[in-house]
Enzyme design. Structure first.
Site, PDB file in Angstrom:
ATOM      1  N   PHE A 149     -52.953   0.149  46.144  1.00  0.00           N
ATOM      2  CA  PHE A 149     -53.918   1.248  46.303  1.00  0.00           C
ATOM      3  C   PHE A 149     -54.154   1.879  44.928  1.00  0.00           C
ATOM      4  O   PHE A 149     -54.034   3.087  44.730  1.00  0.00           O
ATOM      5  CB  PHE A 149     -53.415   2.294  47.293  1.00  0.00           C
ATOM      6  CG  PHE A 149     -52.979   1.738  48.624  1.00  0.00           C
ATOM      7  CD1 PHE A 149     -53.913   1.473  49.617  1.00  0.00           C
ATOM      8  CD2 PHE A 149     -51.645   1.473  48.880  1.00  0.00           C
ATOM      9  CE1 PHE A 149     -53.516   0.960  50.850  1.00  0.00           C
ATOM     10  CE2 PHE A 149     -51.238   0.967  50.102  1.00  0.00           C
ATOM     11  CZ  PHE A 149     -52.183   0.708  51.094  1.00  0.00           C
TER      12      PHE A 149
ATOM     13  N   CYS B  16     -49.478  11.055  51.268  1.00  0.00           N
ATOM     14  CA  CYS B  16     -50.228  12.300  51.058  1.00  0.00           C
ATOM     15  C   CYS B  16     -50.821  12.792  52.373  1.00  0.00           C
ATOM     16  O   CYS B  16     -51.745  13.608  52.373  1.00  0.00           O
ATOM     17  CB  CYS B  16     -51.316  12.114  50.009  1.00  0.00           C
ATOM     18  SG  CYS B  16     -52.570  10.894  50.445  1.00  0.00           S
TER      19      CYS B  16
END
Length: 392
Positions: free
Chosen positions: A227, A336
């Site tokens: 990512f 997150c």
């Protein structure tokens, strides 16, 4: 005291604000929201007995009905906004951050709900997350101009908050001019920031300290950055002496920006980088081993109803990443997702370690960097969670 109609809470629902100074009041706690609330700035919040709980920004269309900026009956001073912006800037000036990119205002963490401001070299990018902050935008710009003379100020419209809040201001320069891009320096490495077209405000400043930690163990290692977005972890690892850096990202535009950043750093050889436009899980299935892996996915769960699926996703990701670590390898893994707390994430990491069949040491718990403060009494402000792991 303002004569405008107040937001009135249901009986007994004022306790979190009064006892813990929690800045959010949720919709289920509200009995009455006056018509037009939120369009003109601050509103008074009253308990069911008529006593004043505090003052804040109403958000009739959001699960968070009011974001409080003050507690108690006294209305905030006329210059409350400027005082808090100045205080946030003063705190950053004493942090000793060795970069020309940092977060200047972290919403509730700086007692300025609905306002985020990030500085990227010569430009300050402002993002508004609540309708009541829009009328205050000129004051924000004027104050930033006094605090940081000569800086450009760019408003980055957040489309999610714009839909929920009914925001009307479009992205664009509020002071100065430019092409929506700039170049920053972090850890001796230059990087392109496209704040006009990039995600959020253009760069993930919250990971700065974690990128530094990653760089500290990167020398002589092969690195897999999952990512990768625009390759910030990759650039820092390469700058610290990694021998090979593979970055996997689903956005071709982000990878092209990452390659542009490499060209800004003559000490970094383009040959050491591999930019892979692919799905992360498909790439991990290949089973290639690396000495250092970074897994920093986008949010898997924004709401509580999505937590179960998110935990399955984190379990799969970390199990596969651990299996791809070379003996003695290190994994930096993150979440997150605001709806996934630290305890949940740790439990997932421990389960992934068991299922991987590896002996895993949990070396260090990871957080957002120091310029992303969290207000005491507001645990929801701590969204970034991470671990540095070692596998035998």
């Amino acid at each position: 005291m303002s004569s405008e109609p107040a937001v009135v809470l249901k009986p007994g629902r004022e306790s979190p604000a009064r006892r813990r100074r929690h800045p959010w009041i949720f919709q289920q706690a509200v009995a009455v929201t006056p018509e037009g609330a939120g369009s003109g700035g601050l509103a008074r919040v009253e308990a069911s007995d008529g006593s004043v709980v505090g003052w804040g920004f109403p958000s009739p269309g959001s699960l968070i009905a009011v974001r409080l900026v003050s507690f108690g009956p006294e209305e905030p001073a006329e210059d409350w906004l400027e005082r808090r912006l100045s205080a946030a800037a003063a705190v950053r000036a004493r942090m000793g951050i060795e970069s020309d990119a940092l977060r200047l205002v972290n919403a509730e963490g700086d007692f300025l709900p609905g306002l985020v401001a990030d500085r990227y070299a010569d430009t300050i990018v402002v993002s508004l997350h609540v309708r009541g902050m829009e009328p205050l935008a000129p004051r924000v710009v004027d104050c930033l101009a006094r605090l940081f003379p000569g800086a450009n100020v760019y408003l980055k419209r957040d489309e999610h908050h714009a839909r929920v809040e009914g925001l009307v201001l479009a992205s664009g320069y509020l002071a100065g001019s430019g092409d929506g891009r700039t170049v920053i320096t972090e850890g001796g490495v230059k990087a392109v920031v496209d704040f006009a077209r990039g995600q959020k405000t253009g760069f993930y400043l919250d990971q700065r300290a974690n990128r530094t930690a990653c760089a500290s163990v990167a020398a002589g290692r092969s690195v897999l950055n999952l990512f990768a977005y625009t390759g910030a972890f990759s650039l820092r690892a390469a700058g610290a002496g990694a021998v090979r850096v593979v970055s996997v990202e689903s956005s071709q535009h982000a990878l092209e920006q990452a390659e542009e950043s490499v060209r800004l750093n003559p000490d970094l050889s383009p040959a050491m980088f591999e930019w892979v436009h692919a799905d992360v899980f498909d790439h991990l299935a290949r089973g290639e081993r690396f000495d250092l892996i970074i897994a920093d996915p986008p949010p898997f769960a924004r709401r509580r109803m999505e937590v179960e699926g998110a935990l399955r996703g984190y379990l799969t990701l970390n199990q596969q990443a651990l299996r791809c670590l070379a003996p003695g390898g290190i994994l930096f893994t993150f979440s997150c997702s605001g709806a996934v707390d630290r305890q949940m994430f740790r439990q997932v990491i421990e389960e992934a370690a068991l299922r991987s069949g590896r002996r895993v040491r949990m070396l260090r718990e990871l957080h957002a960097d120091v310029d992303h403060p969290v207000a005491a009494g507001h645990p929801e402000g701590e969204y970034l969670k991470g671990w540095m792991l070692h596998a035998d």
